[in-house]
Design a protein around this motif. Sequence first.
Motif, short mmCIF file in Angstrom:
data_model
loop_
_atom_site.label_atom_id
_atom_site.label_comp_id
_atom_site.label_asym_id
_atom_site.label_seq_id
_atom_site.Cartn_x
_atom_site.Cartn_y
_atom_site.Cartn_z
N GLY A 238 54.15 77.56 35.20
CA GLY A 238 53.14 76.66 35.75
C GLY A 238 52.56 75.77 34.67
N SER A 239 51.55 75.01 35.04
CA SER A 239 51.00 74.03 34.12
C SER A 239 49.48 74.11 34.13
N GLN A 240 48.87 73.63 33.05
CA GLN A 240 47.41 73.69 32.90
C GLN A 240 46.92 75.14 33.09
N GLY A 276 56.38 76.08 29.27
CA GLY A 276 55.16 75.44 28.77
C GLY A 276 53.99 75.81 29.64
N GLY A 277 53.02 74.90 29.71
CA GLY A 277 51.90 75.12 30.63
C GLY A 277 50.56 75.39 29.97
N TYR A 278 50.51 75.33 28.64
CA TYR A 278 49.27 75.65 27.92
C TYR A 278 48.17 74.65 28.29
N ILE A 318 59.53 78.08 23.48
CA ILE A 318 58.45 77.67 24.40
C ILE A 318 58.52 76.15 24.55
N GLU A 319 57.86 75.62 25.58
CA GLU A 319 57.98 74.18 25.89
C GLU A 319 56.63 73.52 26.20
N PRO A 320 55.73 73.48 25.26
CA PRO A 320 54.44 72.84 25.56
C PRO A 320 54.55 71.32 25.61
N GLY A 321 53.93 70.70 26.57
CA GLY A 321 53.87 69.24 26.64
C GLY A 321 52.42 68.79 26.57
N ARG A 322 51.70 69.11 27.63
CA ARG A 322 50.30 68.68 27.75
C ARG A 322 49.46 69.04 26.51
N ALA A 323 49.62 70.28 26.04
CA ALA A 323 48.73 70.74 24.96
C ALA A 323 49.05 70.06 23.63
N LEU A 374 47.37 58.67 37.45
CA LEU A 374 47.55 59.09 38.84
C LEU A 374 46.90 60.45 39.11
N ARG A 375 46.54 61.17 38.07
CA ARG A 375 46.15 62.56 38.25
C ARG A 375 44.93 62.77 39.14
N PRO A 376 43.89 61.93 39.04
CA PRO A 376 42.77 62.14 39.98
C PRO A 376 43.20 61.99 41.43
N LEU A 378 46.27 62.25 42.67
CA LEU A 378 47.32 63.18 43.06
C LEU A 378 46.83 64.62 43.13
N TYR A 379 46.02 65.00 42.16
CA TYR A 379 45.61 66.40 42.06
C TYR A 379 44.11 66.61 42.21
N GLY A 380 43.36 65.56 42.42
CA GLY A 380 41.90 65.70 42.38
C GLY A 380 41.43 66.04 40.98
N ALA A 435 48.70 63.28 28.27
CA ALA A 435 49.76 63.94 29.01
C ALA A 435 49.76 63.48 30.46
N TYR A 436 50.91 63.04 30.92
CA TYR A 436 51.09 62.65 32.32
C TYR A 436 50.22 61.44 32.71
N GLY A 437 49.74 60.68 31.72
CA GLY A 437 49.03 59.44 32.00
C GLY A 437 50.07 58.33 32.05
N1 LLP Z 1 58.85 73.05 30.78
C1 LLP Z 1 59.16 72.88 32.07
C2 LLP Z 1 60.42 73.41 32.59
C3 LLP Z 1 58.28 72.18 32.91
O1 LLP Z 1 58.59 72.03 34.19
C4 LLP Z 1 57.08 71.65 32.38
C5 LLP Z 1 56.16 70.92 33.22
C6 LLP Z 1 56.81 71.85 31.02
C7 LLP Z 1 57.72 72.57 30.25
C8 LLP Z 1 55.59 71.31 30.35
O2 LLP Z 1 54.40 71.77 30.90
P1 LLP Z 1 53.00 71.46 30.19
O3 LLP Z 1 52.98 72.23 28.89
O4 LLP Z 1 52.93 70.00 29.93
O5 LLP Z 1 51.99 71.91 31.15
N2 LLP Z 1 52.30 66.11 36.31
C9 LLP Z 1 51.54 67.34 36.23
C10 LLP Z 1 52.21 68.38 35.40
C11 LLP Z 1 53.59 68.70 35.87
C12 LLP Z 1 54.26 69.65 34.94
C13 LLP Z 1 55.66 69.87 35.34
N3 LLP Z 1 56.38 70.67 34.44
C14 LLP Z 1 50.15 67.04 35.72
O6 LLP Z 1 49.85 65.87 35.48
O7 LLP Z 1 49.33 67.93 35.59
#
Ligand code: LLP
Length: 478
Positions: A238-240, A276-278, A318-323, A374-376, A378-380, A435-437
Amino acid sequence: MTGLDGRDGAQGRHGDHAPDRPLDPHLWPSGTVVGPDGAVSIGGVDLRALAAEHGTPAYVLDEADFRRRARSFREAFGAAFAAIGTQVDVYYAGKAFLSTAVARWATEEGLHIDTATGGELAVALRAGVPGARIGLHGNNKSDAEIRRALEAGVGRIVLDSLLEVDRVAGAAAAAGVRAPVMVRVTTGVHAGGHEYISTAHEDQKFGLSIAGGQAQEALEAVLARPELELVGIHSHIGSQILDASGFAVAARRILELRARLAERTGYLVGEVDLGGGYGIAYLPGEVPLDPARVAGPMADAVATVCAELGTPVPRVSIEPGRAVVGPTTVTVYTVGTVKPVLVEDGEEVVGDGSAPGAFTRTYVSVDGGMSDNLRPALYGARYSAALVNREGVAQGVRARVVGKHCESGDVVVHDALLPADVRTGDLLAVPATGAYGRSMASNYNLVPRPPVIAVRDGATRVLVRRETEEDLLALDVG
Ligand code: LLP
């Protein structure tokens, strides 16, 4: 000039109706400084000067902060997993934001790059990232994407279905290579926000279910194909995520699957990717998940389960994006229309004497909106905003920051506390938009997308230029 950490006073003082100052260091890039006149600079660049030179809206990205965050993931996880006798690869999830410069910075800081489409792969390759340091995801990869990944010699293709086992094997045979693959599994753990739920079955498009047996089936199908090399088992829960306990539950289920596969086939999978998801902070007072704090417990969970199962500890990724990128960036907007709107029965506030139970909400329109965040809509998702060109009066006003799109859901900041004298021409910045902006930005209403401008040591550098009306018109071939 004072750094964010040096400012005293309560943060996010909505209670006493003062604007959101000082700026919460969890939300703003580490190079943010508030000057004596209240103007804000990031990475040594005064946002007023940046706006004058590059226009608004603009995403402003603090390069040093990006590098620091990338490094801190590598160091924290590297140390925690070294302590249990294994290694970690950190893949930066490019979907959060990818440009060639960012891909290079991540690589220079020792990270690998996770891509989810041919477009992301193309950017990583253009940046010069070695194929071996790139992973390719996707629940519906095209033939061209698979071919390109094999040509580039990516370090791993993450298979997302039984169908893909055959498709990637076929493409590898045609290319005369052996494809390194992982199998993405679903563990039944869903995390995000403040809690997680853990159930056996999942009703979503990603991955292959452990509980349903498809994960095992896919792993065995991979082992039966000589064109494929099974390098790992992957899970993204998951994410966040702000409650890290879901990672340990997912790790247990994957490691049990790995042990069962070894028992049945004699093949011990070498690597486990925990995804990811941090989570990060979006509002004043929120506390992000600190990589330095989650790495240790995650490593301990892996070590404990492996000891129980009597299997060696795998390599981990691990696969962090947002963090990594989220808090490095603010979006700078120019204020246009400022409009007081009388609201009946407001949930909160601050009656202004207009009528019993009524209050005035100040709608502050900016020159962007749902096309750049888009996040507000799309996701509130909730954000905060601050005036960055001057201090503003001490008295705060309840404001809603809205965009310029033809849609009432075009909200940038649902509930902002801004100086009461906020006016046309002011600069507002919304933090934590990295992230995601830009990556989810659109051309809705044919609004050109803003540039991404890196700041560092007092200098600016355009990473992604502003789109122009000519760009948009060029797509319209009549
Ligand atoms: N790895 C995989 C396989 C994923 O599907 C994702 C996110 C990540 C890593 C990175 O997740 P993060 O660390 O950035 O949370 N558009 C949404 C987030 C969608 C995330 C989808 N997958 C948002 O703006 O919150």
